[in-house]
Design a protein around this motif. Structure first.
Motif, PDB file in Angstrom:
ATOM      1  N   LEU A  81       0.810  -1.220   0.000  1.00 19.89           N
ATOM      2  CA  LEU A  81       0.000   0.000   0.000  1.00 19.89           C
ATOM      3  C   LEU A  81       0.842   1.268   0.000  1.00 19.89           C
ATOM      4  N   ILE A  82       2.044   1.175   0.517  1.00 17.93           N
ATOM      5  CA  ILE A  82       2.796   2.382   0.859  1.00 17.93           C
ATOM      6  C   ILE A  82       2.997   3.327  -0.320  1.00 17.93           C
ATOM      7  N   GLN A  83       3.382   2.793  -1.487  1.00 13.80           N
ATOM      8  CA  GLN A  83       3.685   3.653  -2.622  1.00 13.80           C
ATOM      9  C   GLN A  83       2.500   4.531  -3.005  1.00 13.80           C
ATOM     10  N   GLY A  84       1.339   3.919  -3.151  1.00 18.11           N
ATOM     11  CA  GLY A  84       0.161   4.689  -3.528  1.00 18.11           C
ATOM     12  C   GLY A  84      -0.303   5.624  -2.429  1.00 18.11           C
ATOM     13  N   LEU A  85      -0.114   5.231  -1.165  1.00 23.08           N
ATOM     14  CA  LEU A  85      -0.508   6.109  -0.063  1.00 23.08           C
ATOM     15  C   LEU A  85       0.395   7.329   0.031  1.00 23.08           C
ATOM     16  N   PHE A  86       1.686   7.147  -0.216  1.00 25.43           N
ATOM     17  CA  PHE A  86       2.578   8.301  -0.257  1.00 25.43           C
ATOM     18  C   PHE A  86       2.098   9.289  -1.312  1.00 25.43           C
ATOM     19  N   ASP A  87       1.723   8.770  -2.475  1.00 23.52           N
ATOM     20  CA  ASP A  87       1.274   9.638  -3.560  1.00 23.52           C
ATOM     21  C   ASP A  87       0.006  10.387  -3.163  1.00 23.52           C
ATOM     22  N   ALA A  88      -0.976   9.683  -2.619  1.00 22.14           N
ATOM     23  CA  ALA A  88      -2.228  10.313  -2.214  1.00 22.14           C
ATOM     24  C   ALA A  88      -1.991  11.353  -1.132  1.00 22.14           C
ATOM     25  N   HIS A  89      -1.157  11.011  -0.171  1.00 21.57           N
ATOM     26  CA  HIS A  89      -0.917  11.904   0.961  1.00 21.57           C
ATOM     27  C   HIS A  89      -0.239  13.187   0.516  1.00 21.57           C
ATOM     28  N   ARG A  90       0.776  13.055  -0.330  1.00 19.40           N
ATOM     29  CA  ARG A  90       1.532  14.236  -0.745  1.00 19.40           C
ATOM     30  C   ARG A  90       0.732  15.118  -1.699  1.00 19.40           C
ATOM     31  N   ASP A  91      -0.268  14.537  -2.375  1.00 17.18           N
ATOM     32  CA  ASP A  91      -1.100  15.335  -3.266  1.00 17.18           C
ATOM     33  C   ASP A  91      -2.413  15.767  -2.617  1.00 17.18           C
ATOM     34  N   GLY A  92      -2.559  15.551  -1.312  1.00 12.75           N
ATOM     35  CA  GLY A  92      -3.710  16.072  -0.586  1.00 12.75           C
ATOM     36  C   GLY A  92      -5.021  15.386  -0.890  1.00 12.75           C
ATOM     37  N   ALA A  93      -4.987  14.067  -1.121  1.00  9.01           N
ATOM     38  CA  ALA A  93      -6.206  13.317  -1.408  1.00  9.01           C
ATOM     39  C   ALA A  93      -6.713  12.660  -0.129  1.00  9.01           C
ATOM     40  N   PRO A  94      -7.980  12.882   0.250  1.00  7.92           N
ATOM     41  CA  PRO A  94      -8.510  12.275   1.480  1.00  7.92           C
ATOM     42  C   PRO A  94      -8.768  10.781   1.287  1.00  7.92           C
ATOM     43  N   VAL A  95      -7.893   9.964   1.826  1.00 11.96           N
ATOM     44  CA  VAL A  95      -7.957   8.514   1.653  1.00 11.96           C
ATOM     45  C   VAL A  95      -7.875   7.832   3.016  1.00 11.96           C
ATOM     46  N   LEU A  96      -8.728   6.843   3.214  1.00 11.49           N
ATOM     47  CA  LEU A  96      -8.641   5.981   4.391  1.00 11.49           C
ATOM     48  C   LEU A  96      -8.094   4.630   3.942  1.00 11.49           C
ATOM     49  N   ALA A  97      -7.018   4.189   4.569  1.00 17.44           N
ATOM     50  CA  ALA A  97      -6.464   2.863   4.304  1.00 17.44           C
ATOM     51  C   ALA A  97      -6.768   1.957   5.488  1.00 17.44           C
ATOM     52  N   ILE A  98      -7.373   0.834   5.206  1.00 15.88           N
ATOM     53  CA  ILE A  98      -7.612  -0.173   6.234  1.00 15.88           C
ATOM     54  C   ILE A  98      -6.465  -1.173   6.150  1.00 15.88           C
ATOM     55  N   ALA A  99      -5.592  -1.116   7.134  1.00 14.78           N
ATOM     56  CA  ALA A  99      -4.423  -1.996   7.152  1.00 14.78           C
ATOM     57  C   ALA A  99      -4.683  -3.103   8.166  1.00 14.78           C
ATOM     58  N   SER A 100      -5.076  -4.259   7.654  1.00 13.18           N
ATOM     59  CA  SER A 100      -5.338  -5.349   8.587  1.00 13.18           C
ATOM     60  C   SER A 100      -4.025  -5.853   9.193  1.00 13.18           C
ATOM     61  N   HIS A 101      -4.134  -6.522  10.331  1.00 10.60           N
ATOM     62  CA  HIS A 101      -2.956  -6.868  11.121  1.00 10.60           C
ATOM     63  C   HIS A 101      -3.071  -8.330  11.553  1.00 10.60           C
ATOM     64  N   ILE A 102      -1.948  -8.864  12.045  1.00 14.16           N
ATOM     65  CA  ILE A 102      -1.938 -10.233  12.562  1.00 14.16           C
ATOM     66  C   ILE A 102      -2.809 -10.307  13.819  1.00 14.16           C
ATOM     67  N   PRO A 103      -3.163 -11.504  14.290  1.00 19.88           N
ATOM     68  CA  PRO A 103      -3.973 -11.620  15.514  1.00 19.88           C
ATOM     69  C   PRO A 103      -3.361 -10.823  16.660  1.00 19.88           C
ATOM     70  N   SER A 104      -4.190 -10.117  17.384  1.00 17.16           N
ATOM     71  CA  SER A 104      -3.694  -9.185  18.394  1.00 17.16           C
ATOM     72  C   SER A 104      -2.833  -9.874  19.460  1.00 17.16           C
TER      73      SER A 104
END
Length: 581
Positions: A81-104
């Motif tokens: 996800l990181i590459q596209g999120l960097f792009d969205a963030h630096r260009d001011g696009a309101p994006v929510l990323a749901i980053a699922s994780h291993i069992p807590s």
């Protein structure tokens, strides 16, 4: 009624107007994917790489101005996800990323696919926190969404799979401020700006993407003070069209008289731009102009060049307030001189790239871009790959107030155009969306052709196929280095497109380009248009100085890449004809 957190999460997003989530299914993310399956009004857009999903979400957010969502499973799904999120963030696009994780219960044990998402996404988000329990998730979701909207960037919600499956009571609905207010400038700085304008004999306005809601105010100020208007690439689609004060673009891809207009003025006003290439901006010195910057984001003020006045405020509101305070009439001599210089500069560039191009093979990319501009719909969306496609977009795509044109403006990632086109086509299925892809960019995320086919998106992928990383080659040559590793064997991308089941055409003859391109653009659904172009079409400036080699920093670099200027010459000529005699 009890439900899982994942189900309430998806329902809440749906109720906020989110229509789709881009991602790749996978273990820890499965509860969210299943919740999408059972919730009407929201869809799962399956991509082949989470990076593409983030790019697509960023493009959707930029086009709609609304929250867009992408998701990645634990470990590799997150890191993709990181590459596209960097792009969205630096260009001011309101994006929510749901980053699922291993069992807590496994977090911190070195478990399979374990990463630390809260650290991983810190640099490319305004908010990144983990949901520790279902009830805790209500607050975290609200903060994440509100932060993405308020700060116009990325928020990341880290969600362990077991927490997503936890039962929670009641809806998560909380009121959100989605209709944002505008920053009213303080009276003191506004008054000082009016004084500086009245004191200056000559003024130049330089605009960026931040003038999107201030176009009429910028034009009104230019008319009032007889100021030429230049723009960064981000301001092109907003300010270039129907603009009698236009003097072109500055920067490495620049053209026309913009550079000189800024350096010869007494006062330069930077409006809604965070233009990073300081070598093209007026610097300190005896002949340096007074520089003012106006921006709604105060953190940007003065971070590129020293300012004589930093003004925090909405550009439109600021210019409205300033206009009311101006008292002095300006001479139009400086404006007319810059308009003439702009026309002359464009005339010189155009003549070098329009002779006999319909007979030259391999096809000149300038000819391809100019023909595309003529054939594309009036409201087409163009996404441009980083590299030479940026040049062709800057020089040839003509804005008109309805078209959209964007790329990876701040992050400068390769392979952005196709996934951004996926986001645009998903949000606007009836609109013509054209990905101007370099063969290098397409090769990097070629799997997304499968995404285009799967969802039968109305996406046209135009590949400038020169078997070379053209911009990298130019960088090496200008630095005095032999180009190495930039060229590769010819690839038949049309055959690849046909193999994945989408419409495809390969164009090698400039005499048939217009007919074949028109047919491809008129074909419903996805089409890959493989145009074999000249890898040596780049034009070097007539003189290369040591300073240019170090950074393209002299005035002559406004035509350093050549490549023509499309219909901009016609507009410049029209502006000259409309000048009072």
């Amino acid at each position: 009624m009890a439900s899982t957190f994942a189900q309430l999460l998806v329902t809440q997003l749906r109720d906020l107007g989110v229509e789709r989530i881009y991602g790749v299914v996978g273990d820890s993310l499965n509860p969210v994917v299943d919740a999408v399956r059972t919730t009407e009004g929201i869809d799962w857009v399956h991509v082949r790489n989470e990076e593409a999903g983030a790019f697509a979400a960023g493009a959707e957010a930029r086009l709609t101005g609304k929250l867009a969502v992408c998701a990645g499973s634990c470990g590799p799904g997150n890191t993709h996800l990181i590459q596209g999120l960097f792009d969205a963030h630096r260009d001011g696009a309101p994006v929510l990323a749901i980053a699922s994780h291993i069992p807590s219960e496994k977090i911190g044990t070195g478990f399979f696919q374990e990463t630390h998402p809260e650290i991983l996404f810190r640099e490319c988000s305004h908010f990144c926190e983990m949901v520790n329990s279902g009830p805790h998730g209500a607050s975290m979701l609200h903060i994440a969404v509100q932060t993405a909207i308020a700060k116009q960037g990325v928020s990341v919600l880290v969600l362990p799979g077991d927490v997503a499956d936890q039962e929670v009571d009641g809806p998560l609905t909380r009121d959100l401020a989605t209709d944002l207010g505008r920053i009213q400038p303080a009276a003191g700085p506004v008054g000082r700006l009016a004084e500086l304008i009245d004191e200056a004999e000559t003024v130049t306005l330089f605009t960026g993407a931040g003038v999107r809601d201030a176009r009429e105010e910028v034009l009104a100020l230019a008319e009032r003070i007889k100021a030429p208007i230049g723009h960064a690439f981000g301001g092109k689609e907003i300010m270039q069209y129907d603009n009698p004060f236009d003097v072109g673009m500055s920067g490495l891809l620049g053209y026309g008289a913009c550079y000189d207009a800024m350096h010869e003025a007494d006062l330069v006003i930077l409006l809604g731009t965070d233009f990073p290439y300081t070598e093209f901006l007026p610097a300190d010195g005896k002949k340096a102009p007074t520089i003012v910057q106006v921006d709604a984001e105060a953190s940007r003020l003065g971070r590129r060049v020293p300012l004589d006045l930093a003004l925090h405020g909405d550009v439109a509101l600021t210019l409205q307030a300033v206009m009311a305070l101006l008292t002095r009439e300006k001479s139009a001599r400086f404006l007319h001189r810059q308009l003439k210089a702009h026309h002359k500069a464009l005339t010189g560039v155009v003549s070098a790239y329009t002779k006999n191009v319909e007979k030259m093979t391999p096809i000149h990319p300038e000819f391809v871009a100019a023909t595309l501009d003529e054939l594309a719909a009036d409201d087409a969306v163009f996404t441009v790959d980083t590299g030479m496609c940026n040049v062709w977009g800057a020089r040839y795509i003509t804005p008109n107030g309805k078209r959209r044109l964007f790329g990876s403006w701040h992050h400068g990632s390769m392979a952005n155009a196709l996934p951004q086109a996926i986001g645009a086509s998903s949000a606007f299925p009836e609109r013509q969306v054209i990905s101007m892809s370099g063969d290098g960019g397409l090769g990097m995320l070629m799997g997304e052709l499968l995404t285009v086919k799967l969802h039968e998106l109305n996406t046209k992928i135009l590949v400038f196929n020169n078997s070379s990383l053209g911009m990298v080659k130019l960088e090496m040559l200008v630095e005095g280095l032999p180009d190495h590793g930039t060229d590769h064997e010819d690839v038949d991308y049309a055959a690849i497109g046909a193999a994945v089941g989408i419409g495809a055409v390969r164009i090698t003859d400039p005499r048939t380009l217009r007919k074949q391109l028109a047919e491809a653009l008129a074909t419903p659904g996805p089409v890959l248009i493989d145009v074999v172009t000249d890898p040596d079409a780049l034009s070097m400036p007539p003189k290369i100085s040591a300073q240019q080699i170090r950074g393209f920093a002299t005035a002559s670099t406004k035509i350093v890449l050549g490549g023509g200027v499309g219909k901009m010459l016609d507009m410049a000529a029209s502006n000259l004809r409309n000048m009072p005699r």
